[in-house]
Design an enzyme around this catalytic site. Structure first.
Site, PDB file in Angstrom:
ATOM      1  N   LYS A  85      71.739  54.955  44.471  1.00 54.62           N
ATOM      2  CA  LYS A  85      72.212  53.690  45.059  1.00 54.62           C
ATOM      3  C   LYS A  85      73.643  53.414  44.590  1.00 54.62           C
ATOM      4  CE  LYS A  85      70.687  48.831  45.538  1.00 54.62           C
ATOM      5  NZ  LYS A  85      69.690  47.825  45.107  1.00 54.62           N
ATOM      6  N   SER A 145      67.264  45.278  48.906  1.00 48.91           N
ATOM      7  CA  SER A 145      68.642  45.718  49.053  1.00 48.91           C
ATOM      8  C   SER A 145      68.842  47.231  48.954  1.00 48.91           C
ATOM      9  CB  SER A 145      69.492  45.049  47.977  1.00 48.91           C
ATOM     10  OG  SER A 145      69.122  45.520  46.696  1.00 48.91           O
ATOM     11  N   SER A 160      63.719  44.538  45.689  1.00 48.47           N
ATOM     12  CA  SER A 160      64.712  45.395  46.362  1.00 48.47           C
ATOM     13  C   SER A 160      64.386  46.889  46.406  1.00 48.47           C
ATOM     14  CB  SER A 160      66.075  45.234  45.696  1.00 48.47           C
ATOM     15  OG  SER A 160      66.716  44.093  46.188  1.00 48.47           O
TER      16      SER A 160
END
Lengths: 481, 103
Positions: A78, A153, A177
């Site tokens: 990420k 997210s 997330s």
């Protein structure tokens, strides 16, 4: 050899046999990325040359039998993890050209274990959002339906694993997330107990909730990565002082027999999509059949979760984002006429609306006049929630719910606010949670269920999830696209 | 007790405290609308009886984290890396606008 459908464990077996090299596996990932990423847009940037070089080094180590625990395994990262010498933007214009001066602790640990980083994945700006639509760079799609959100997210990481561009990925989880997009993309997504994994070198959102976690296709693969990335790090002061723990221990024979599973009474109070309600009911039956005892637990404070999360998260956001001042790194506005003006313009010009709204709300709830009624009050209601969950854990071992009460929506639409309160409670109370895929909806979209365990009971969480995974009936060989 | 509300003036003060510029009236109106919607969260949290409860500050068992008092100098390389990221610098310093302004 066809490798995109291999789990981490299967891939490592082939490495050990000499039937597959890391270079080949990594090349296959990039082949799949070339084919799929233009549509799904999971990756913001790939690092092919560096990855292939690392893979070749891993192959030499595997051959010499000196490889680490994840030697040669490709992994997506990420965009809020620092990899030394590489860009970390947190999907924000503020950090567009930010080059990480050092490795995050988990990156250090993964490098030592031999994992090969494929590239950085898209996310909501500074992880603020649940759809990945708040990225300043790209709109990531759900690989199972390109018109819909992948969740967020960590939507880039979830969709990269879900579409088999990577066998596994790192993400961060502040209010679901990892575990919400994992359910939407049909993969296993895990958030540890607060303090189990160091956050040093990760872009902070809300520090009392943030945790690093993983995506992969199996519980065992998850446990494998977590065994590598967990453990003490003095640079994250809340990190538990654990030495090495092998979380894969006992997973092969894990059983649900005599485990007491708590089902929150409050699940009935919220609208749940029919496909999810059916899949959840079926999952409960399967768990029962394995000898688990199902009981009802009562946690009335679930209803405060959205409000608690918003108030506390925004407060912490306003404090964390204060470090983005345009002085030491990041974007500096050329339009400032004084120091204060320069701060104000640097943020205004480089941050997205969602981030700015959260900063303002957070600043408001922490203001001297409002602090007691807003932030302090929220932290007391948080205690109420934690006490009720602890009370529930006197009667059960795990709490079991759907990973989301709603299927992924189309771009531009919003999810119902209560859709993720049952997984968000994990962050408010510092508990470990894991999403395991359980079924496909009639429209061929994956659905996930979620186990929530006691704090620092992560090993047992993996065992329950692994035992369930065996009987879940989820077809892991099904490919989107 | 009075409900929480974000007035024009309050928004201006909050934005100044956050050192966040508000572009124009259109953005201001959007903030006011969204933030006042969010005020409902604060009201919801006034409901439960929490008279006996302390605020949660940590979910971990509070403990001291000890380490040996050894100075670990920052490697030159890291210093350089950090300075590379600076939007404006002079020598080995970050360069900023004048802090003290003549009134």
């Amino acid at each position: 050899m066809e490798t995109i459908n291999l789990t981490i464990e299967e891939m490592q077996k082939e490495f050990a046999k000499g039937a597959l090299t890391s270079v080949e596996a990594v090349k296959n990932c990039y082949k799949r990325i070339d084919a799929v990423n233009p549509k799904v847009k999971s990756f913001l940037q790939i690092r092919k040359e560096k990855a292939l070089k690392a893979a070749a080094e891993s192959d030499a180590k595997i051959k010499a039998k000196t490889g680490g625990a994840l030697e040669g395994v490709p992994i997506a990262i990420k965009d809020n993890f620092m990899i030394k010498g590489e860009i970390m933007s947190s999907a924000s214009k503020y950090l567009e050209n930010f080059i990480s001066p050092y490795d995050a602790d988990v990156i250090e640990k993964l490098k030592k274990a031999g994992a090969v980083f494929l590239g950085r994945t898209n996310m909501d700006e500074f992880a603020m959002g649940g759809s990945t639509e708040n990225s300043a760079y790209a709109k990531t799609a759900n690989p199972w339906d390109l018109e819909r959100i992948p969740g967020g997210s960590s939507g880039g990481s979830a969709s990269a694993v879900g579409s088999r561009m990577a066998p596994c990925a790192l993400g961060s989880d502040t209010g679901g997330s990892i575990r919400q997009p994992a359910g939407f993309c049909g993969v296993v997504g895990y958030k540890p107990s607060y303090g189990l994994i160091s956050r040093y070198g990760i872009c902070a959102l809300a520090s009392s909730f943030d945790q690093v976690g993983t995506f992969s296709h199996t519980v065992k693969g998850t446990a494998k990565i977590v065994s590598v990335i967990s453990g003490k790090d003095y640079r994250d002061p809340v990190c538990e002082p654990n030495d090495y723990i092998d979380y894969t221990d006992g997973l092969d024979n894990a059983s649900l027999k005599n485990i007491v599973i708590g089902v929150p009474k409050q699940l009935n109070e919220y609208e749940t999509d029919a496909a999810i309600a059916d899949a959840y009911k079926d999952a409960l039956e399967r768990i029962k059949k394995q000898g688990a005892k199902i009981i009802e637990v009562n946690i009335p404070a679930y209803k405060y979760v959205p409000a608690l999360y918003k108030v506390i998260m925004c407060a912490e956001v306003s404090a964390n984002i204060a470090t983005f001042d345009g002085i030491r790194y990041g974007y500096r506005s050329p339009n400032g006429i004084s120091l204060n003006d320069e701060y104000a313009k640097s943020r205004a010009e480089s941050l997205g609306y969602e981030v700015k709204k959260r900063i303002l709300f957070g600043t408001y709830v922490l203001g001297a006049k409002n602090y007691y009624r807003c932030y302090h009050q929220a932290q007391r209601v948080r205690t109420l929630l934690i006490n009720q969950i602890e009370e529930a854990y006197k009667q059960c071992d795990m709490i079991f719910t759907p990973a989301s009460l709603q299927m992924p929506v189309k771009f531009g639409e919003s999810l119902r606010e209560e859709s993720d309160i049952f997984i968000m409670a994990a962050n408010l109370a510092g508990l470990p949670g894991i999403t395991v895929p359980c079924a496909f909806s009639p429209k061929n979209a994956p659905i996930g269920v979620h186990f929530l365990a006691k704090r620092l009971d992560d090993a047992n969480l993996f065992k329950a999830a692994a035992a369930y995974e065996k009987v879940a009936g989820f077809d892991n060989s099904k490919l989107p696209m | 007790m009075e409900k929480s509300f974000m007035s024009n003036e309050e928004l201006k003060n909050t934005a100044f405290m956050a050192r966040l510029d508000i572009k124009d009236d259109k953005e201001k109106e959007k903030y006011l609308k969204d933030l006042n919607n969010m005020m409902a969260y604060i009201e919801v949290l006034q409901e439960p009886d929490i008279s006996n409860l302390k605020p949660t500050t940590h979910v971990t068992k509070l403990r001291n984290v000890w380490r040996d008092d050894i100075v670990k100098p920052c490697p030159q390389e890291v210093r350089e890396q950090i300075l590379i990221a600076a939007p404006d610098k002079e020598g080995s310093f970050f360069k900023v606008k004048k802090v003290i302004e003549a009134q």
